[in-house]
Design a protein around this motif. Structure first.
Motif, PDB file in Angstrom:
ATOM      1  N   ASP A  53       0.832  -1.205   0.000  1.00 14.11           N
ATOM      2  CA  ASP A  53       0.000   0.000   0.000  1.00 14.11           C
ATOM      3  C   ASP A  53       0.865   1.254   0.000  1.00 14.11           C
ATOM      4  N   ALA A  54       1.892   1.252   0.846  1.00 14.52           N
ATOM      5  CA  ALA A  54       2.760   2.424   0.943  1.00 14.52           C
ATOM      6  C   ALA A  54       3.446   2.718  -0.380  1.00 14.52           C
ATOM      7  N   GLU A  55       3.918   1.679  -1.065  1.00 11.93           N
ATOM      8  CA  GLU A  55       4.590   1.883  -2.351  1.00 11.93           C
ATOM      9  C   GLU A  55       3.628   2.455  -3.387  1.00 11.93           C
ATOM     10  N   VAL A  56       2.394   1.965  -3.405  1.00 12.72           N
ATOM     11  CA  VAL A  56       1.404   2.512  -4.328  1.00 12.72           C
ATOM     12  C   VAL A  56       1.173   3.992  -4.041  1.00 12.72           C
ATOM     13  N   ALA A  57       1.065   4.328  -2.757  1.00 14.86           N
ATOM     14  CA  ALA A  57       0.815   5.717  -2.382  1.00 14.86           C
ATOM     15  C   ALA A  57       1.972   6.624  -2.794  1.00 14.86           C
ATOM     16  N   VAL A  58       3.205   6.150  -2.625  1.00 17.25           N
ATOM     17  CA  VAL A  58       4.366   6.948  -3.017  1.00 17.25           C
ATOM     18  C   VAL A  58       4.397   7.129  -4.532  1.00 17.25           C
ATOM     19  N   ARG A  59       4.036   6.109  -5.265  1.00 13.53           N
ATOM     20  CA  ARG A  59       4.001   6.248  -6.730  1.00 13.53           C
ATOM     21  C   ARG A  59       2.908   7.229  -7.160  1.00 13.53           C
ATOM     22  N   ALA A  60       1.770   7.205  -6.474  1.00 19.84           N
ATOM     23  CA  ALA A  60       0.717   8.176  -6.789  1.00 19.84           C
ATOM     24  C   ALA A  60       1.203   9.595  -6.503  1.00 19.84           C
ATOM     25  N   LEU A  61       1.921   9.757  -5.396  1.00 13.43           N
ATOM     26  CA  LEU A  61       2.514  11.066  -5.087  1.00 13.43           C
ATOM     27  C   LEU A  61       3.488  11.480  -6.184  1.00 13.43           C
ATOM     28  N   ALA A  62       4.359  10.561  -6.609  1.00 13.18           N
ATOM     29  CA  ALA A  62       5.329  10.866  -7.657  1.00 13.18           C
ATOM     30  C   ALA A  62       4.628  11.244  -8.960  1.00 13.18           C
ATOM     31  N   HIS A  63       3.509  10.585  -9.241  1.00 14.05           N
ATOM     32  CA  HIS A  63       2.751  10.919 -10.452  1.00 14.05           C
ATOM     33  C   HIS A  63       2.218  12.349 -10.363  1.00 14.05           C
ATOM     34  N   ALA A  64       1.741  12.744  -9.174  1.00  7.14           N
ATOM     35  CA  ALA A  64       1.259  14.115  -8.996  1.00  7.14           C
ATOM     36  C   ALA A  64       2.401  15.117  -9.143  1.00  7.14           C
ATOM     37  N   VAL A  65       3.560  14.785  -8.591  1.00 11.66           N
ATOM     38  CA  VAL A  65       4.734  15.649  -8.735  1.00 11.66           C
ATOM     39  C   VAL A  65       5.070  15.827 -10.211  1.00 11.66           C
ATOM     40  N   GLU A  66       5.035  14.732 -10.947  1.00 14.26           N
ATOM     41  CA  GLU A  66       5.319  14.780 -12.384  1.00 14.26           C
ATOM     42  C   GLU A  66       4.379  15.742 -13.104  1.00 14.26           C
ATOM     43  N   GLN A  67       3.100  15.672 -12.768  1.00 18.09           N
ATOM     44  CA  GLN A  67       2.136  16.554 -13.432  1.00 18.09           C
ATOM     45  C   GLN A  67       2.404  18.020 -13.095  1.00 18.09           C
ATOM     46  N   LEU A  68       2.775  18.294 -11.858  1.00 19.84           N
ATOM     47  CA  LEU A  68       3.036  19.668 -11.447  1.00 19.84           C
ATOM     48  C   LEU A  68       4.296  20.230 -12.092  1.00 19.84           C
ATOM     49  N   LEU A  69       5.264  19.364 -12.341  1.00 19.32           N
ATOM     50  CA  LEU A  69       6.508  19.817 -12.949  1.00 19.32           C
ATOM     51  C   LEU A  69       6.410  19.923 -14.470  1.00 19.32           C
ATOM     52  N   MET A  70       5.535  19.123 -15.076  1.00 22.95           N
ATOM     53  CA  MET A  70       5.439  19.093 -16.533  1.00 22.95           C
ATOM     54  C   MET A  70       4.481  20.135 -17.090  1.00 22.95           C
ATOM     55  N   THR A  71       3.476  20.497 -16.293  1.00 28.38           N
ATOM     56  CA  THR A  71       2.434  21.379 -16.810  1.00 28.38           C
ATOM     57  C   THR A  71       2.376  22.658 -15.991  1.00 28.38           C
ATOM     58  N   ARG A  72       1.789  23.668 -16.583  1.00 30.06           N
ATOM     59  CA  ARG A  72       1.585  24.936 -15.877  1.00 30.06           C
ATOM     60  C   ARG A  72       0.166  24.927 -15.294  1.00 30.06           C
ATOM     61  N   ILE A  73       0.057  24.548 -14.033  1.00 26.62           N
ATOM     62  CA  ILE A  73      -1.245  24.483 -13.365  1.00 26.62           C
ATOM     63  C   ILE A  73      -1.643  25.888 -12.917  1.00 26.62           C
ATOM     64  N   ASP A  74      -2.896  26.262 -13.206  1.00 29.09           N
ATOM     65  CA  ASP A  74      -3.392  27.589 -12.820  1.00 29.09           C
ATOM     66  C   ASP A  74      -4.048  27.491 -11.457  1.00 29.09           C
ATOM     67  N   PHE A  75      -3.458  28.138 -10.453  1.00 25.03           N
ATOM     68  CA  PHE A  75      -3.993  28.113  -9.099  1.00 25.03           C
ATOM     69  C   PHE A  75      -4.739  29.405  -8.758  1.00 25.03           C
ATOM     70  N   HIS A  76      -5.178  30.142  -9.777  1.00 21.33           N
ATOM     71  CA  HIS A  76      -5.724  31.468  -9.514  1.00 21.33           C
ATOM     72  C   HIS A  76      -7.019  31.454  -8.728  1.00 21.33           C
ATOM     73  N   ASP A  77      -7.719  30.274  -8.652  1.00 17.56           N
ATOM     74  CA  ASP A  77      -9.021  30.254  -7.998  1.00 17.56           C
ATOM     75  C   ASP A  77      -8.911  30.199  -6.491  1.00 17.56           C
TER      76      ASP A  77
END
Length: 427
Positions: free
Chosen positions: A400-424
């Motif tokens: 379970d812990a490994e799955v959770a860390v991979r999900a976290l890494a996937h979120a990190v990847e999205q934040l680093l690859m794309t320009r997320i708009d946090f204006h709201d």
């Protein structure tokens, strides 16, 4: 050189779990569990261990005035605010090995993957270990994150004392001296991160009952902490008749009974806990002169917390079994809802590994409750067996812990690859 888009799949689960086991040896209890109270020898050793791991990955280690420790992997554009990941390393007096630590080690696993695969990224990434999340030695908790977020002032935090009379400031200065002796750089003031992610064990049985290894968290319920003192009159246990007694123990019992009537059955989301209780003069044949206890009250709706706060204060103005009651508010932290845009990123990452995962609100407070006032913030949960935490029996399945860390890494990847708009989100 690997690409950023493979970050979660490249993460080394064996090395991540080896870090979990290595850190668990610092402050280890027998036969299991840990004791790393804030700013004690073991808590400070854990900070230094984290610094060593980060430096081995080419990261810069630095700290701030509250002893929060950061590991930074520099990005290509130093003008961009860093992405922040982490949690805490301090523990309860007899705790499990995952509460808090798992979130720090998850961030370390992301840094290791980036380093070993030679992955470049424009934005810097920081992994943080916050000071005194638990509040077990110095109450209230979340000292480091609340100061970082401008929610508490450093003088008030430093003035705190533990049950033995040791000052927070005294213990903090010793910790800072250790960090400086290891050439850990001082960051003179807090900064504003791009976003903050925190992975934590789920403090309840929900995910285990659903068979889900990870989920997103959309907010944290508020919490009020109180200290109560009931004052009566000490007297001889054998010679004082019932109608002449002002027994602080009985006064506390009556007062607590009324508090329970106010809270029981009022709302399924309400949590009321008395965690510490003591009597003085603490003698077998003496009527108690003073009773002291703490109250921890939690709810996701601030209006409910405010209403109960008023009712508690009104009850404290009355006498109970002839005794006076003093009720002092020691901490009030309002509920928070996490940033919608960042939450969507985390939910999408979770669905890569757990398509049926719910999105939960956190019943326990975490450092994220303060950082959410500074920058977009979100959390992930991974289950702990039977929902047990704050106890040596706390257990997280490695898978379970490994799955959770991979999900976290996937979120990190999205934040680093794309320009997320946090204006709201208003910060």
């Amino acid at each position: 050189m690997s690409t950023l888009s493979t970050l979660d799949t490249l993460l080394d689960g064996d090395r991540f779990w080896a870090d979990v086991e290595a850190l668990a040896q610092i402050g280890a209890l027998s036969p299991k569990g840990i004791r790393r109270l804030t700013l004690d020898e073991h808590d400070n050793r854990a900070r230094l261990w984290l610094v060593e791991q980060g430096r081995a990955l080419g990261c810069k280690a630095y700290h701030d005035d509250l002893g929060n420790v950061f590991l930074r992997r520099e990005g290509q554009d130093p003008s961009l605010a860093p992405l922040l990941i982490g949690s805490h390393l301090d523990s309860q007096p007899a705790a499990g090995i995952h509460d808090g630590a798992l979130g720090v080690l998850a961030g370390l696993a992301v840094l290791r993957t980036l380093h070993e695969q030679g992955i470049e990224h424009r934005r810097s990434i920081d992994v943080v270990s916050w000071t005194n999340e638990e509040g077990a030695r110095f109450a209230p908790g979340t000292s480091g994150s609340s100061w970082f977020a401008g929610r508490r002032d450093i003088e008030t935090i430093r003035a705190g004392r533990d049950d033995e009379g040791t000052g927070f400031g005294e213990a903090l200065d010793a910790c800072l001296a250790l960090l400086e002796a290891r050439d850990v750089t001082l960051c003179p003031r807090p900064f504003v991160p791009h976003a903050f992610l925190e992975l934590h064990i789920e403090q309840g049985p929900v995910l285990e009952s659903l068979g889900v290894p990870v989920c997103a968290v959309n907010g944290i319920q508020g919490v009020n902490w109180y200290e109560v003192e009931v004052t009566g009159q000490a007297n001889h246990a054998g010679t004082t008749p019932p109608d002449a007694r002002r027994d602080a123990m009985l006064g506390a019992h009556a007062f607590i009974g009324e508090l329970r009537k106010l809270t029981e059955g009022r709302d399924d989301d309400l949590r009321f806990t008395i965690g510490k209780f003591s009597l003085a003069p603490d003698s077998v044949n003496t009527i108690a002169e003073r009773a002291r206890f703490t109250i921890d009250m939690r709810h996701p709706d601030q209006a409910m917390l405010d209403a109960l706060d008023s009712e508690f204060l009104a009850l404290a103005e009355r006498q109970w079994e002839g005794c006076e009651v003093s009720l002092k508010v020691t901490s009030q932290v309002a509920p928070v809802a996490f940033d919608n845009a960042l939450l969507e990123v985390v939910e999408q990452s979770v669905r890569q590994y757990a398509p049926s995962a719910p999105t939960l609100v956190s019943g326990a407070f975490h450092d994220a409750i303060h950082i959410a006032h500074v920058c977009p913030t979100a959390m992930l949960f991974t289950p702990c067996r039977a929902g047990i935490s704050h106890h040596p029996d706390e257990h997280v399945e490695r898978a379970d812990a490994e799955v959770a860390v991979r999900a976290l890494a996937h979120a990190v990847e999205q934040l680093l690859m794309t320009r997320i708009d946090f204006h709201d989100t208003d910060h």
